[in-house]
Design a protein around this motif. Structure first.
Motif, PDB file in Angstrom:
ATOM      1  N   GLU A   1       2.373   7.171  -6.661  1.00  0.00           N
ATOM      2  CA  GLU A   1       1.416   8.214  -7.045  1.00  0.00           C
ATOM      3  C   GLU A   1       1.968   9.600  -6.710  1.00  0.00           C
ATOM      4  OE1 GLU A   1      -2.231   7.304  -5.079  1.00  0.00           O
ATOM      5  OE2 GLU A   1      -2.637   5.515  -6.285  1.00  0.00           O
ATOM      6  N   MET A   2       2.570   9.730  -5.525  1.00  0.00           N
ATOM      7  CA  MET A   2       3.139  11.017  -5.115  1.00  0.00           C
ATOM      8  C   MET A   2       4.303  11.417  -6.013  1.00  0.00           C
ATOM      9  SD  MET A   2       3.290  13.693  -3.345  1.00  0.00           S
ATOM     10  CE  MET A   2       2.000  13.358  -2.130  1.00  0.00           C
TER      11      MET A   2
ATOM     12  N   THR B   1       2.317   1.873  -3.511  1.00  0.00           N
ATOM     13  CA  THR B   1       1.379   2.495  -4.450  1.00  0.00           C
ATOM     14  C   THR B   1       1.175   3.983  -4.140  1.00  0.00           C
ATOM     15  OG1 THR B   1      -0.501   1.734  -3.091  1.00  0.00           O
ATOM     16  CG2 THR B   1       0.156   0.331  -4.917  1.00  0.00           C
ATOM     17  N   LYS B   2       1.137   4.331  -2.844  1.00  0.00           N
ATOM     18  CA  LYS B   2       0.998   5.745  -2.472  1.00  0.00           C
ATOM     19  C   LYS B   2       2.227   6.543  -2.890  1.00  0.00           C
ATOM     20  CE  LYS B   2      -2.050   4.998   1.519  1.00  0.00           C
ATOM     21  NZ  LYS B   2      -2.141   5.047   3.008  1.00  0.00           N
ATOM     22  N   ASP B   3       3.408   5.952  -2.677  1.00  0.00           N
ATOM     23  CA  ASP B   3       4.656   6.652  -3.013  1.00  0.00           C
ATOM     24  C   ASP B   3       4.801   6.859  -4.516  1.00  0.00           C
ATOM     25  OD1 ASP B   3       5.301   6.822  -0.372  1.00  0.00           O
ATOM     26  OD2 ASP B   3       6.786   5.213  -0.384  1.00  0.00           O
TER      27      ASP B   3
ATOM     28  N   LYS C   1       3.062  12.630  -9.291  1.00  0.00           N
ATOM     29  CA  LYS C   1       2.505  13.978  -9.145  1.00  0.00           C
ATOM     30  C   LYS C   1       3.610  15.029  -9.121  1.00  0.00           C
ATOM     31  CE  LYS C   1      -1.056  14.452  -6.478  1.00  0.00           C
ATOM     32  NZ  LYS C   1      -1.929  14.580  -5.272  1.00  0.00           N
TER      33      LYS C   1
ATOM     34  N   GLU D   1       0.835  -1.208   0.000  1.00  0.00           N
ATOM     35  CA  GLU D   1       0.000   0.000   0.000  1.00  0.00           C
ATOM     36  C   GLU D   1       0.866   1.253   0.000  1.00  0.00           C
ATOM     37  OE1 GLU D   1      -2.609  -0.505   3.392  1.00  0.00           O
ATOM     38  OE2 GLU D   1      -4.236  -1.115   2.070  1.00  0.00           O
ATOM     39  N   GLN D   2       1.957   1.213   0.774  1.00  0.00           N
ATOM     40  CA  GLN D   2       2.871   2.350   0.814  1.00  0.00           C
ATOM     41  C   GLN D   2       3.565   2.543  -0.528  1.00  0.00           C
ATOM     42  OE1 GLN D   2       3.156   4.459   3.536  1.00  0.00           O
ATOM     43  NE2 GLN D   2       4.211   5.711   2.013  1.00  0.00           N
TER      44      GLN D   2
END
Length: 327
Positions: A198-199, A194-196, A202, A191-192
């Motif tokens: 995405e960030m 996928t969040k990283d 961005k 999960e981390q």
């Protein structure tokens, strides 16, 4: 300035502080109330100078809508609860209808904040708030453009190195779980990841957007395309890591398990290595995984009903993961 930025504060914090100080100083110099100007300066600082300029053009008309409703309702009803409620609702509704969503927050805060401090001179108060809000918009946009123009490249490079390292850590963990028959749930590490990713994606988009206002060299453009390609590759790696997240009941024979374990170990080690170096043993293990993949692929052509067997999914995903990593 760079030392201060790196040691204590981020660039956006520094720029916000400078924008607030200059805005308040201008208002104080001209003996204008500074609270609305300062609020506007704070919310107008954006991650990129381009966004600050674009959203500033939206927030200017929005900042006129809120005070207009506020002064009209205060004149009609006075400082009563109904004035706050109607002012907020009408401001939000109007901003949405006029597609000024980016300015809704400033407009609504200004609308409700003006009611308790205005008891007369409603038209003069309206123009005064509009003037001070404009000062905040202009100052914060100028500061965002002129001071510490954002360079996200070092942050992106560092993030990608961390993502490769975490990917290697997750690959080790997941393969060990599968080979030992442990069923997997949603892993916080994945999960981390996928969040990283995405960030980081961005931040890369922020860098490109800001080049519309800041000059950039050919070298920077080449570096951008290199990072973009590497980030796309990393996204695909994480996608295939996600595909093996819930594989269980592996029934590979001992020899095939050994091939997958050794190949995955070499790949995870290379992911952790900033140079992503591969020695002869690494290349040999990948060749063995390659042969195992094509062997199972040829069997699949003759035995279609097993094409989604967990063993084959694991081998296919391992092969694709290895191919992407070496591309």
């Amino acid at each position: 300035m760079k030392w201060i930025k790196g040691k204590f504060f981020g660039g956006r914090i520094i720029k916000t502080g400078i924008a607030v100080f200059i805005t308040a100083w201008i208002c104080h110099y001209f003996e204008l109330p500074s609270i609305f100007a300062v609020i506007t300066a704070i919310v107008t600082i954006e991650p990129t100078a381009t966004d600050s300029f674009r959203k500033g053009l939206i927030r200017f008309p929005a900042s006129a809508i809120g005070p207009a409703y506020s002064m009209t309702l205060t004149y009609l009803f006075g400082n009563v609860p109904i004035s706050y409620g109607i002012a907020a609702v009408l401001t939000i509704f109007t901003c949405q209808k006029l597609k000024l969503e980016e300015g809704t927050l400033v407009a609504t805060i200004t609308a409700v904040a003006m009611i308790p401090i205005t008891s007369s001179g409603y038209l003069a108060s309206f123009f005064l708030r509009l003037m001070t809000t404009t000062i905040g918009l202009i100052v914060s946009t100028a500061i965002n453009f002129l001071i510490l123009p954002p360079d996200y490249t070092p942050v992106i490079m560092k993030k990608m190195d961390q993502l490769y390292e975490k990917s290697g850590e997750y690959l080790d963990k997941r393969v060990a779980d599968m080979m030992n028959g442990r069923h997997s749930t949603v892993d916080p590490l994945f999960e981390q990841l996928t969040k990283d990713i995405e960030m980081t994606t961005k931040l890369l988009s922020y860098q490109k957007v800001d080049w519309k206002l800041h000059r950039h060299s050919k070298k920077e453009m080449k570096q951008y395309h290199y990072i973009q390609k590497r980030l796309l590759n990393l996204q695909q790696l994480i996608f295939h890591l996600g595909n093996i997240q819930f594989i269980h009941d592996i029934e590979c024979n001992k020899e095939n398990k050994e091939i997958i374990l050794i190949a995955s170990k070499y790949i995870s080690n290379s992911l952790r290595d900033h140079c992503h170096a591969m020695d002869k043993a690494h290349i040999k293990s990948i060749d063995e995984l390659d042969q195992l993949f094509w062997h199972h692929l040829s069997n699949e052509c003759r035995d279609h009903h097993e094409q989604f067997h967990p063993d084959r999914i694991l081998i296919y995903e391992s092969f694709l993961f290895m191919t992407l990593f070496n591309s």
